[in-house]
Motif scaffolding. Structure first.
Motif, PDB file in Angstrom:
ATOM      1  N   TYR A   1     111.762 131.177 158.628  1.00 22.41           N
ATOM      2  CA  TYR A   1     111.137 132.282 157.794  1.00 22.41           C
ATOM      3  C   TYR A   1     112.247 132.630 156.583  1.00 22.41           C
ATOM      4  O   TYR A   1     111.908 132.451 155.348  1.00 22.41           O
ATOM      5  CB  TYR A   1     110.786 133.707 158.309  1.00 22.41           C
ATOM      6  CG  TYR A   1     110.256 134.687 157.330  1.00 22.41           C
ATOM      7  CD1 TYR A   1     109.114 134.783 156.586  1.00 22.41           C
ATOM      8  CD2 TYR A   1     111.186 135.902 157.273  1.00 22.41           C
ATOM      9  CE1 TYR A   1     108.706 135.661 155.760  1.00 22.41           C
ATOM     10  CE2 TYR A   1     110.648 136.782 156.158  1.00 22.41           C
ATOM     11  CZ  TYR A   1     109.432 136.847 155.578  1.00 22.41           C
ATOM     12  OH  TYR A   1     109.134 137.713 154.877  1.00 22.41           O
ATOM     13  N   LEU A   2     113.509 132.756 156.991  1.00 20.77           N
ATOM     14  CA  LEU A   2     114.604 132.910 156.075  1.00 20.77           C
ATOM     15  C   LEU A   2     114.819 131.831 155.110  1.00 20.77           C
ATOM     16  O   LEU A   2     115.089 131.960 153.805  1.00 20.77           O
ATOM     17  CB  LEU A   2     115.882 133.584 156.713  1.00 20.77           C
ATOM     18  CG  LEU A   2     115.866 134.760 157.401  1.00 20.77           C
ATOM     19  CD1 LEU A   2     117.039 135.000 158.332  1.00 20.77           C
ATOM     20  CD2 LEU A   2     115.475 135.811 156.644  1.00 20.77           C
ATOM     21  N   ALA A   3     114.701 130.511 155.564  1.00 19.90           N
ATOM     22  CA  ALA A   3     114.770 129.481 154.674  1.00 19.90           C
ATOM     23  C   ALA A   3     113.821 129.482 153.764  1.00 19.90           C
ATOM     24  O   ALA A   3     113.889 129.177 152.428  1.00 19.90           O
ATOM     25  CB  ALA A   3     114.853 128.263 155.780  1.00 19.90           C
ATOM     26  N   LEU A   4     112.536 129.741 154.197  1.00 17.20           N
ATOM     27  CA  LEU A   4     111.433 129.670 153.020  1.00 17.20           C
ATOM     28  C   LEU A   4     111.687 130.951 152.087  1.00 17.20           C
ATOM     29  O   LEU A   4     111.175 130.465 150.868  1.00 17.20           O
ATOM     30  CB  LEU A   4     110.227 129.924 153.773  1.00 17.20           C
ATOM     31  CG  LEU A   4     109.348 128.758 154.463  1.00 17.20           C
ATOM     32  CD1 LEU A   4     108.117 129.071 155.211  1.00 17.20           C
ATOM     33  CD2 LEU A   4     109.171 127.760 153.083  1.00 17.20           C
ATOM     34  N   LEU A   5     112.209 131.950 152.385  1.00 17.18           N
ATOM     35  CA  LEU A   5     112.533 132.914 151.428  1.00 17.18           C
ATOM     36  C   LEU A   5     113.323 132.730 150.432  1.00 17.18           C
ATOM     37  O   LEU A   5     113.235 132.633 148.929  1.00 17.18           O
ATOM     38  CB  LEU A   5     113.103 133.894 152.108  1.00 17.18           C
ATOM     39  CG  LEU A   5     112.193 135.044 152.971  1.00 17.18           C
ATOM     40  CD1 LEU A   5     113.026 136.130 153.376  1.00 17.18           C
ATOM     41  CD2 LEU A   5     111.034 135.543 151.780  1.00 17.18           C
ATOM     42  N   LYS A   6     114.428 131.702 150.743  1.00 19.92           N
ATOM     43  CA  LYS A   6     115.212 130.903 149.482  1.00 19.92           C
ATOM     44  C   LYS A   6     114.384 129.843 148.515  1.00 19.92           C
ATOM     45  O   LYS A   6     114.987 129.776 147.475  1.00 19.92           O
ATOM     46  CB  LYS A   6     116.433 130.333 150.258  1.00 19.92           C
ATOM     47  CG  LYS A   6     117.499 131.199 150.922  1.00 19.92           C
ATOM     48  CD  LYS A   6     118.177 130.466 151.749  1.00 19.92           C
ATOM     49  CE  LYS A   6     119.105 131.504 152.635  1.00 19.92           C
ATOM     50  NZ  LYS A   6     120.168 130.621 153.381  1.00 19.92           N
ATOM     51  N   GLU A   7     113.412 129.406 149.034  1.00 17.78           N
ATOM     52  CA  GLU A   7     112.633 128.604 148.270  1.00 17.78           C
ATOM     53  C   GLU A   7     111.821 129.394 147.214  1.00 17.78           C
ATOM     54  O   GLU A   7     111.053 128.709 146.463  1.00 17.78           O
ATOM     55  CB  GLU A   7     111.840 127.512 149.069  1.00 17.78           C
ATOM     56  CG  GLU A   7     112.804 126.602 149.854  1.00 17.78           C
ATOM     57  CD  GLU A   7     111.785 125.702 150.814  1.00 17.78           C
ATOM     58  OE1 GLU A   7     110.933 125.126 150.125  1.00 17.78           O
ATOM     59  OE2 GLU A   7     112.377 125.478 151.880  1.00 17.78           O
ATOM     60  N   GLY A   8     111.565 130.526 147.424  1.00 18.51           N
ATOM     61  CA  GLY A   8     110.633 131.336 146.657  1.00 18.51           C
ATOM     62  C   GLY A   8     109.464 131.756 147.120  1.00 18.51           C
ATOM     63  O   GLY A   8     108.843 131.523 148.108  1.00 18.51           O
ATOM     64  N   PRO A   9     108.795 133.077 146.741  1.00 16.44           N
ATOM     65  CA  PRO A   9     107.813 133.585 147.281  1.00 16.44           C
ATOM     66  C   PRO A   9     106.458 132.797 147.287  1.00 16.44           C
ATOM     67  O   PRO A   9     105.751 133.239 148.364  1.00 16.44           O
ATOM     68  CB  PRO A   9     107.453 134.593 146.276  1.00 16.44           C
ATOM     69  CG  PRO A   9     108.323 134.370 145.191  1.00 16.44           C
ATOM     70  CD  PRO A   9     109.406 133.394 145.397  1.00 16.44           C
ATOM     71  N   GLU A  10     105.974 131.740 146.632  1.00 14.97           N
ATOM     72  CA  GLU A  10     104.786 130.994 146.657  1.00 14.97           C
ATOM     73  C   GLU A  10     105.037 130.252 147.992  1.00 14.97           C
ATOM     74  O   GLU A  10     104.023 130.043 148.660  1.00 14.97           O
ATOM     75  CB  GLU A  10     104.612 130.041 145.555  1.00 14.97           C
ATOM     76  CG  GLU A  10     103.240 129.464 145.568  1.00 14.97           C
ATOM     77  CD  GLU A  10     103.034 128.837 144.333  1.00 14.97           C
ATOM     78  OE1 GLU A  10     102.095 127.955 144.362  1.00 14.97           O
ATOM     79  OE2 GLU A  10     103.629 129.316 143.352  1.00 14.97           O
ATOM     80  N   LYS A  11     106.367 129.477 148.159  1.00 14.06           N
ATOM     81  CA  LYS A  11     106.334 128.741 149.412  1.00 14.06           C
ATOM     82  C   LYS A  11     106.144 129.559 150.652  1.00 14.06           C
ATOM     83  O   LYS A  11     105.468 129.253 151.602  1.00 14.06           O
ATOM     84  CB  LYS A  11     107.822 128.144 149.503  1.00 14.06           C
ATOM     85  CG  LYS A  11     108.143 127.083 148.536  1.00 14.06           C
ATOM     86  CD  LYS A  11     107.877 125.829 149.028  1.00 14.06           C
ATOM     87  CE  LYS A  11     108.340 124.816 148.083  1.00 14.06           C
ATOM     88  NZ  LYS A  11     108.021 123.449 148.512  1.00 14.06           N
ATOM     89  N   VAL A  12     106.779 130.712 150.757  1.00 16.71           N
ATOM     90  CA  VAL A  12     106.619 131.701 151.949  1.00 16.71           C
ATOM     91  C   VAL A  12     105.108 132.187 151.942  1.00 16.71           C
ATOM     92  O   VAL A  12     104.697 132.063 153.112  1.00 16.71           O
ATOM     93  CB  VAL A  12     107.345 132.921 151.540  1.00 16.71           C
ATOM     94  CG1 VAL A  12     106.930 133.925 152.971  1.00 16.71           C
ATOM     95  CG2 VAL A  12     108.640 132.811 151.458  1.00 16.71           C
ATOM     96  N   MET A  13     104.470 132.639 150.850  1.00 15.62           N
ATOM     97  CA  MET A  13     102.905 133.078 151.320  1.00 15.62           C
ATOM     98  C   MET A  13     102.110 131.506 151.490  1.00 15.62           C
ATOM     99  O   MET A  13     101.457 131.764 152.424  1.00 15.62           O
ATOM    100  CB  MET A  13     102.397 133.412 149.663  1.00 15.62           C
ATOM    101  CG  MET A  13     103.264 134.667 149.317  1.00 15.62           C
ATOM    102  SD  MET A  13     103.256 135.920 150.180  1.00 15.62           S
ATOM    103  CE  MET A  13     101.507 136.515 149.567  1.00 15.62           C
TER     104      MET A  13
END
Length: 109
Positions: free
Chosen positions: A43-55
């Motif tokens: 989850y933390l790694a995805l946050l670094k890639e930007g909100p669209e990746k997380v969502m």
């Protein structure tokens, strides 16, 4: 006994859309999300890639949202793009994700 798995999906996690209206009023609309709960490091790694990746990773579906005609809004790339650019939606998804992943009780709608 609790059975541990690295990831899991919770279905129909209740949340609410908080929509600002004229005069400083806020209207609450009940919605529900299907969410994939990730290991914290993922989850933390995805946050670094930007909100669209997380969502796109955590959100597996929704209910309680209608299109312009009032019909249930389908989970399509176009609708995701529109909703991901609307702060009340992204705030609700992230609130629901934090509640579901931390074990906080779901809010009753």
């Amino acid at each position: 006994m609790f059975v541990f798995t690295d990831t899991r999906v919770v279905k129909q996690w209740p949340e609410r859309l908080l929509v600002g209206e004229d005069g400083g009023n806020v209207v609450e609309y009940p919605v529900a999300f299907d969410l994939e709960l990730l290991p914290e490091k993922d989850y933390l790694a995805l946050l670094k890639e930007g909100p669209e990746k997380v969502m796109n990773k955590i959100l597996k579906g929704w209910s309680g949202i209608g299109d312009k005609s009032g019909a249930p809004m389908a989970d399509t790339p176009e609708n995701r793009n529109a909703l991901f650019n609307w702060t009340p939606f992204t705030s609700a998804v992230l609130r629901a994700y934090r509640q579901a992943s931390s074990g906080e009780a779901a809010r009753k709608n």
